[in-house]
Design an enzyme around this catalytic site. Structure first.
Site, PDB file in Angstrom:
ATOM      1  N   ASP A  27      -4.871  24.970 -30.129  1.00 21.14           N
ATOM      2  CA  ASP A  27      -4.988  23.874 -30.905  1.00 21.14           C
ATOM      3  C   ASP A  27      -5.925  23.800 -32.156  1.00 21.14           C
ATOM      4  OD1 ASP A  27      -3.128  23.644 -28.852  1.00 21.14           O
ATOM      5  OD2 ASP A  27      -4.222  21.566 -28.684  1.00 21.14           O
ATOM      6  N   LYS A 125       2.715  22.938 -27.018  1.00 20.54           N
ATOM      7  CA  LYS A 125       2.474  22.113 -26.245  1.00 20.54           C
ATOM      8  C   LYS A 125       2.675  20.600 -25.389  1.00 20.54           C
ATOM      9  CE  LYS A 125      -2.440  22.606 -26.730  1.00 20.54           C
ATOM     10  NZ  LYS A 125      -2.955  20.751 -25.986  1.00 20.54           N
ATOM     11  N   CYS A 170      -8.523  20.600 -24.289  1.00 21.78           N
ATOM     12  CA  CYS A 170      -7.576  21.753 -24.203  1.00 21.78           C
ATOM     13  C   CYS A 170      -8.113  22.725 -24.067  1.00 21.78           C
ATOM     14  CB  CYS A 170      -6.545  21.762 -25.883  1.00 21.78           C
ATOM     15  SG  CYS A 170      -5.626  22.825 -25.792  1.00 21.78           S
TER      16      CYS A 170
HETATM   17  C1  VGL Z   1      -6.071  17.369 -27.023  1.00 26.94           C
HETATM   18  C2  VGL Z   1      -6.198  14.809 -27.214  1.00 26.94           C
HETATM   19  C3  VGL Z   1      -4.982  15.016 -27.302  1.00 26.94           C
HETATM   20  C4  VGL Z   1      -6.215  18.527 -27.748  1.00 26.94           C
HETATM   21  C5  VGL Z   1      -4.211  17.060 -27.312  1.00 26.94           C
HETATM   22  O1  VGL Z   1      -5.847  19.639 -27.768  1.00 26.94           O
HETATM   23  O2  VGL Z   1      -7.625  19.165 -26.503  1.00 26.94           O
HETATM   24  N1  VGL Z   1      -6.893  16.592 -26.193  1.00 26.94           N
HETATM   25  N2  VGL Z   1      -4.079  16.295 -27.641  1.00 26.94           N
END
Ligand code: VGL
Ligand code: ZN
Length: 220
Positions: A27, A125, A170
């Protein structure tokens, strides 16, 4: 034949005797760095480190948080709720977030400057409106996989090295799933940053990962 230092490092990093080592970029997206919708403090600082690490691995994959606009992890989709509030979604505790990483919007792009040439496959995802997915492997209810586990097995991967954003979401959930799936799992801590919605969340996440058998490393 003499190998230069970079070649020696590459050989060391990519062959572990029993299988392949993969670097998973989790991410590393515009919305997760300062200026984005859900900025991780110092998130952009990992980019040079990650770019350097990519050269040391035979296999590199990436994930993208990839939400539909009506995703139920967004506070905006729950009247009266605010980011940081926690609700129960289909029996699962869900922290509500600002709208972030919406499919096909600039915020969901990889961070500018991140090297993309070596990424073999991107796994997207949290695409299902009804359920969030912090882990690169499964949604938060462990109902559906992303295909990453099967992909890694098909490539003979035995060791997983995680970098990216965010350490306390994540990265943590991906690492815990990787251990449970039987991969030798490593988190390169200086190539990650945490959200720290609550002070100390990142340190807690690191302790939790260590307890589960994740090796916490430093890139140097
Ligand atoms: C994430 C919060 C919301 C992450 C993704 O990838 O860490 N954190 N969506
Ligand atoms: Zn998200």
């Amino acid at each position: 034949m003499a190998l230069n230092t970079m070649e020696q490092l590459t050989v060391k990093a990519s062959k572990s005797g029993d299988g392949i080592k993969v670097l998973v970029l989790t991410d590393i997206q515009r919305d997760f760095v300062p200026g984005g919708a859900l900025p991780v403090p110092e998130g952009h600082q990992i980019v040079p480190t990650v770019n350097g690490l990519e050269q040391l691995f035979e296999l590199v994959v990436a994930t993208q948080d990839w939400h539909p606009p009506d995703h139920l992890s967004f506070a905006a989709n729950h009247p009266g709720k605010r980011p940081g509030d926690v609700i129960t979604l289909d029996g699962i505790q869900q922290t509500l977030w600002p709208v972030h990483c919406v499919q096909d919007t600039p915020g969901a792009d990889f961070v500018p400057g991140l090297k993309l040439e070596r990424i073999a496959r991107v796994f997207r995802k949290a695409t299902d409106r009804e359920i969030d997915s912090y882990s690169a492997f499964y949604d938060n209810g462990h109902r559906k996989g992303t295909g990453l586990a099967e992909f890694l097995r098909s490539r003979n991967v035995t060791s997983v090295y995680l970098v990216g954003l965010a350490t306390d979401y994540c990265v943590k959930y991906s690492a815990l799933d990787a251990v449970a799936l039987g991969f030798k799992t490593h988190v390169i801590q200086d190539a990650c940053r945490g959200i720290n919605l609550h002070p100390g969340d990142t340190e807690k996440a690191v302790a939790e990962m260590k307890l589960a058998g994740v090796a916490i490393l430093h890139s140097r």
